[in-house]
Structures are given as structure tokens and as C-alpha cells.
Design a protein around this motif. Structure first.
Motif, PDB file in Angstrom:
ATOM      1  N   UNK A 116     -53.429  31.296  11.259  1.00 47.64           N
ATOM      2  CA  UNK A 116     -52.078  30.576  11.571  1.00 47.64           C
ATOM      3  C   UNK A 116     -51.213  30.274  10.523  1.00 47.64           C
ATOM      4  N   UNK A 117     -50.132  30.669  10.876  1.00 42.18           N
ATOM      5  CA  UNK A 117     -49.138  30.370   9.530  1.00 42.18           C
ATOM      6  C   UNK A 117     -48.659  28.687   9.678  1.00 42.18           C
ATOM      7  N   UNK A 118     -48.914  27.889   8.629  1.00 41.81           N
ATOM      8  CA  UNK A 118     -48.797  26.650   8.520  1.00 41.81           C
ATOM      9  C   UNK A 118     -47.221  26.205   8.346  1.00 41.81           C
ATOM     10  N   UNK A 119     -46.872  25.452   8.810  1.00 40.81           N
ATOM     11  CA  UNK A 119     -45.486  24.610   8.654  1.00 40.81           C
ATOM     12  C   UNK A 119     -45.235  23.049   8.819  1.00 40.81           C
ATOM     13  N   UNK A 120     -45.729  22.454   7.932  1.00 39.17           N
ATOM     14  CA  UNK A 120     -45.981  20.974   8.060  1.00 39.17           C
ATOM     15  C   UNK A 120     -44.679  20.248   8.414  1.00 39.17           C
ATOM     16  N   UNK A 121     -44.782  19.220   9.255  1.00 38.36           N
ATOM     17  CA  UNK A 121     -44.011  18.446   9.622  1.00 38.36           C
ATOM     18  C   UNK A 121     -43.491  17.164   8.618  1.00 38.36           C
ATOM     19  N   UNK A 122     -44.405  16.778   7.951  1.00 40.14           N
ATOM     20  CA  UNK A 122     -44.382  15.582   7.332  1.00 40.14           C
ATOM     21  C   UNK A 122     -44.821  15.869   5.803  1.00 40.14           C
ATOM     22  N   UNK A 123     -44.656  14.895   4.909  1.00 40.50           N
ATOM     23  CA  UNK A 123     -45.027  14.877   3.469  1.00 40.50           C
ATOM     24  C   UNK A 123     -46.336  15.005   3.348  1.00 40.50           C
ATOM     25  N   UNK A 124     -47.093  14.250   4.217  1.00 39.41           N
ATOM     26  CA  UNK A 124     -48.552  14.469   4.217  1.00 39.41           C
ATOM     27  C   UNK A 124     -49.008  15.625   4.544  1.00 39.41           C
ATOM     28  N   UNK A 125     -48.760  16.356   5.400  1.00 37.63           N
ATOM     29  CA  UNK A 125     -49.165  17.703   5.949  1.00 37.63           C
ATOM     30  C   UNK A 125     -48.698  18.619   4.738  1.00 37.63           C
ATOM     31  N   UNK A 126     -47.555  18.441   4.174  1.00 40.76           N
ATOM     32  CA  UNK A 126     -47.000  19.220   3.055  1.00 40.76           C
ATOM     33  C   UNK A 126     -47.961  19.250   1.711  1.00 40.76           C
ATOM     34  N   UNK A 127     -48.441  17.871   1.472  1.00 44.92           N
ATOM     35  CA  UNK A 127     -49.069  17.579   0.415  1.00 44.92           C
ATOM     36  C   UNK A 127     -50.522  18.389   0.588  1.00 44.92           C
ATOM     37  N   UNK A 128     -51.204  18.057   1.857  1.00 47.86           N
ATOM     38  CA  UNK A 128     -52.506  18.722   2.121  1.00 47.86           C
ATOM     39  C   UNK A 128     -52.334  20.263   2.061  1.00 47.86           C
ATOM     40  N   UNK A 129     -51.263  20.781   2.555  1.00 48.13           N
ATOM     41  CA  UNK A 129     -51.141  22.340   2.412  1.00 48.13           C
ATOM     42  C   UNK A 129     -50.993  22.766   0.951  1.00 48.13           C
ATOM     43  N   UNK A 130     -50.274  22.015   0.185  1.00 41.86           N
ATOM     44  CA  UNK A 130     -50.158  22.361  -1.032  1.00 41.86           C
ATOM     45  C   UNK A 130     -51.708  22.394  -1.697  1.00 41.86           C
ATOM     46  N   UNK A 131     -52.452  21.381  -1.229  1.00 39.46           N
ATOM     47  CA  UNK A 131     -53.967  21.373  -1.928  1.00 39.46           C
ATOM     48  C   UNK A 131     -54.629  22.434  -1.499  1.00 39.46           C
ATOM     49  N   UNK A 132     -54.580  22.811  -0.097  1.00 38.48           N
ATOM     50  CA  UNK A 132     -55.288  24.048   0.287  1.00 38.48           C
ATOM     51  C   UNK A 132     -54.858  25.350  -0.529  1.00 38.48           C
ATOM     52  N   UNK A 133     -53.563  25.469  -0.530  1.00 38.39           N
ATOM     53  CA  UNK A 133     -53.293  26.563  -1.339  1.00 38.39           C
ATOM     54  C   UNK A 133     -53.470  26.577  -2.768  1.00 38.39           C
ATOM     55  N   UNK A 134     -53.725  25.342  -3.422  1.00 31.14           N
ATOM     56  CA  UNK A 134     -53.806  25.506  -4.746  1.00 31.14           C
ATOM     57  C   UNK A 134     -55.448  25.878  -4.829  1.00 31.14           C
ATOM     58  N   UNK A 135     -56.377  25.479  -4.032  1.00 28.48           N
ATOM     59  CA  UNK A 135     -57.722  25.750  -4.201  1.00 28.48           C
ATOM     60  C   UNK A 135     -57.802  27.427  -3.951  1.00 28.48           C
ATOM     61  N   UNK A 136     -57.335  27.735  -2.981  1.00 30.50           N
ATOM     62  CA  UNK A 136     -57.046  29.349  -2.701  1.00 30.50           C
ATOM     63  C   UNK A 136     -56.709  29.974  -3.782  1.00 30.50           C
TER      64      UNK A 136
END
Ligand SMILES: NC(=O)c1ccc[n+]([C@@H]2O[C@H](COP(=O)([O-])OP(=O)(O)OC[C@H]3O[C@@H](n4cnc5c(N)ncnc54)[C@H](OP(=O)(O)O)[C@@H]3O)[C@@H](O)[C@H]2O)c1
Length: 298
Positions: A116-136
């Protein structure tokens, strides 16, 4: 197998430690020796530990505070995992990382799938998504475990907060329009350990073949209000003296917080069943286990 495990003072890390110790030699440096807020120091530390597997539940998890500490949240949740993943890719070492339902915006009512397409509402969510994407992007063999509403019998979390407040107050007012599934750290740790032991000492091969993002949560769904009500009921049934008489459902609008949170945090557990043949533990069952542990300690 040499396993580097971060975050063992946290809920998931603490639950993982004894289980991973059954599967290899675990190095569990605290933040003094392995500080995720200093990503530039991590490759050197990884060289020294020379792990065959990295397991990273450590994170900046203060969801509201992250709104004011954006830079630190991104360093810990995105830059540090990026460095670890780049090291892992260079060395051919697999990495297991923890992610969150807060990468989603909570729209609709359908459970979020791994794709599913992520779309974080918070800085925390955005930072975690950036982590996921960096690993990928770094592309080591990886398993990104997305989970939700984590609690444990010990530590500062919703379970212990509700037990404390229910002991002090006659009335609790709890948000009822955010829906998700409370997941005990123990269930997450059991699932990760189960996946690893099925790899029969070859986590790299297994994670390469079946890795990627994997939702791991308890089964069922409820609101924070439903979760609080179940906690009070369980603890009372186990003899806790609680003052609380009423738990009033309120809306998110009535309980403003610094960070926005998704209204729909449901995670689809289809992949967990299809790929790993694992069945989700019902959240009520996992809660009963944690409450039993709490009652036994009291
Ligand atoms: N809690 C939830 O509801 C929830 C929901 C979904 C996903 N998750 C994800 O699941 C994972 C585990 O969450 P949790 O609830 O177990 O977290 P937690 O209890 O808040 O623990 C966080 C851990 O990270 C460590 N840590 C924080 N900053 C660090 C740094 N700069 N260097 C090294 N270690 C650092 C903490 O160490 P100190 O004790 O030294 O601070 C602690 O051990 C996280 O990735 C989180 O994003 C959590």
C-alpha cells in the motif's frame, strides 16, 4: 551466528533478546556503544562486531516530540538504518528492521498491505518511512517488519498508563475513532524468532527469498477506547484494585496531540499467513498474557 541487536532497553528489543540468544551469539550494545543519533560512527562499530545478522528495533519513538525534533528523528530513524543497510549490503549480511503503521495516512477502512502507498501524517511516520526506503535502496537481504500499537508488561506504554490512570481516577476519556490492533512486543519477538528459526541457520538465503516488507501484528481490531476497556476489565478480573468506574469514548478532535495519527491503522496480515504460514495471535489473547504477567508481579 553473530547477531547484532539494537534497542534492548526498549519493548521489542527486550522481548527479542532471550529468543535470539537461543539462535546465536548476541551483541546488544546500548546507545553508549552504538548510538543511532551518530550514524557516522556505526560502520566502524559494525566492523568491530562483525555480525552475520543485524536486527534493529531501536528507534526514535517519541511521536509527539518528533514534531519538534525532526532532525534527530530522521538521524535515528532514517540515516542510521541507511548506514546499517549499506554496511549489510557490502558484507552480504541480512538485516531485520522494525517499521510502523504510522507510515500510512489512515484513510479508508481497508487494512494496509505491504505494498500500500504510504503517506505519513507525522514527522515520526515520515522518518520511519525514510528509513524503510533507505534500506530498500541499499538492498541488503532485508525484512522490514511493520507493526502497530506496541505494548509490553514493562515499560512506558499504553497498557501501563491505563493501569496507572485507572488506579487514580473514576473516569477515563479515551479516543474511540482511531482503529488498529494492539500488539504485544512478545508477539512481535516470537514471530521474528519463528521466522529466523525456520531459516535453519541460513537467514540470508531465507530473507533474500522471502524478505521485503512484512506486516506483523496481532489479530482482530479495536480502538484505543476498546483497548483501555479490555485492560481495565482484565486487570480487575485478576484482582487489581482500580478506582475507574467509567471509560468514556471521545473523538480524536477532543484529545489534540502535537502529532497527527492515522484513524485507520489496520494492517493486512495476509502475507504473514501466505508466505510464512504464521497465524496471528488474537489481540485479546496477547493482552491476557501480559496482564497475567503483571498480576503475577503485583
Ligand atoms: N511503540 C509502538 O507503538 C510502535 C508501533 C509500531 C512500530 N514501532 C516500531 O517498533 C520498533 C520498536 O519499538 P519499541 O516500542 O520497542 O520502542 P521503545 O520501547 O521506545 O524503545 C526504543 C529503543 O530504541 C533505543 N534508542 C533510541 N534512540 C537511540 C539511539 N540514538 N541510539 C541507540 N538506541 C536508541 C532506545 O534506547 P534508550 O533506552 O537508550 O532510549 C530503546 O532501546 C521501533 O522501530 C518502532 O518505530 C513501535
Amino acid at each position: 551466528m553473530r547477531i547484532l541487536l539494537t534497542g534492548t532497553s526498549g519493548q521489542v528489543g527486550a522481548a527479542l533478546l532471550p529468543l535470539l540468544e537461543q539462535q546465536g551469539r548476541v551483541f546488544a550494545p546500548g546507545r553508549e556503544a552504538f548510538d543511532l543519533s551518530r550514524p557516522d560512527t556505526l560502520a566502524g562499530a559494525l566492523d568491530a562486531y562483525s555480525p552475520d545478522l543485524i536486527v534493529n528495533p531501536a528507534a526514535y519513538t517519541a511521536v509527539d516530540r518528533a514534531e519538534d525534533e525532526r532532525e534527530l528523528a530522521f538521524r535515528v530513524n532514517a540515516e542510521a538504518p541507511a548506514v546499517m543497510a549499506q554496511w549489510a549490503a557490502r558484507q552480504g549480511v541480512p538485516m531485520i528492521h522494525l517499521s510502523t503503521d504510522y507510515v500510512f495516512d489512515g484513510s479508508g477502512t481497508a487494512p494496509w498491505r505491504e505494498d500500500s502507498e504510504p503517506n505519513p501524517l507525522s514527522v515520526y511516520g515520515a522518518s520511519k518511512l525514510a528509513g524503510d526506503r533507505a534500506i530498500i535502496a541499499a538492498a541488503p537481504a532485508h525484512l522490514i517488519v511493520r507493526t502497530s500499537w506496541v505494548y509490553a508488561a514493562t515499560g512506558a506504554n499504553f497498557l501501563n498508563t491505563i493501569i496507572r490512570l485507572a488506579g487514580e481516577r473514576e473516569e477515563l476519556r479515551i479516543v474511540a475513532d482511531q482503529i488498529g490492533v494492539p500488539t504485544s512486543a512478545r508477539v512481535i519477538a516470537d514471530t521474528i524468532a519463528g521466522v529466523l528459526s525456520a531459516a535453519q541457520g541460513e537467514p540470508a538465503r531465507m530473507i533474500e527469498r522471502r524478505g521485503g516488507i512484512l506486516n506483523v501484528a496481532c489479530g482482530g481490531e479495536t480502538s484505543w477506547h476498546g483497548f483501555a476497556s479490555a485492560i481495565v476489565e482484565r486487570m480487575r478480573a485478576r484482582g487489581a484494585a482500580l478506582k475507574c468506574r467509567r471509560i468514556v469514548p471521545i473523538s480524536t478532535a477532543e484529545y489534540p496531540t502535537r502529532a497527527r495519527r492515522p484513524a485507520n491503522s489496520r494492517l493486512s496480515l495476509a502475507r504473514l499467513g501466505e508466505v510464512f504460514r504464521l497465524e496471528a495471535t488474537p489481540w485479546t489473547e496477547a493482552l491476557a498474557r501480559e496482564c497475567e504477567q503483571l498480576a503475577a508481579k503485583a
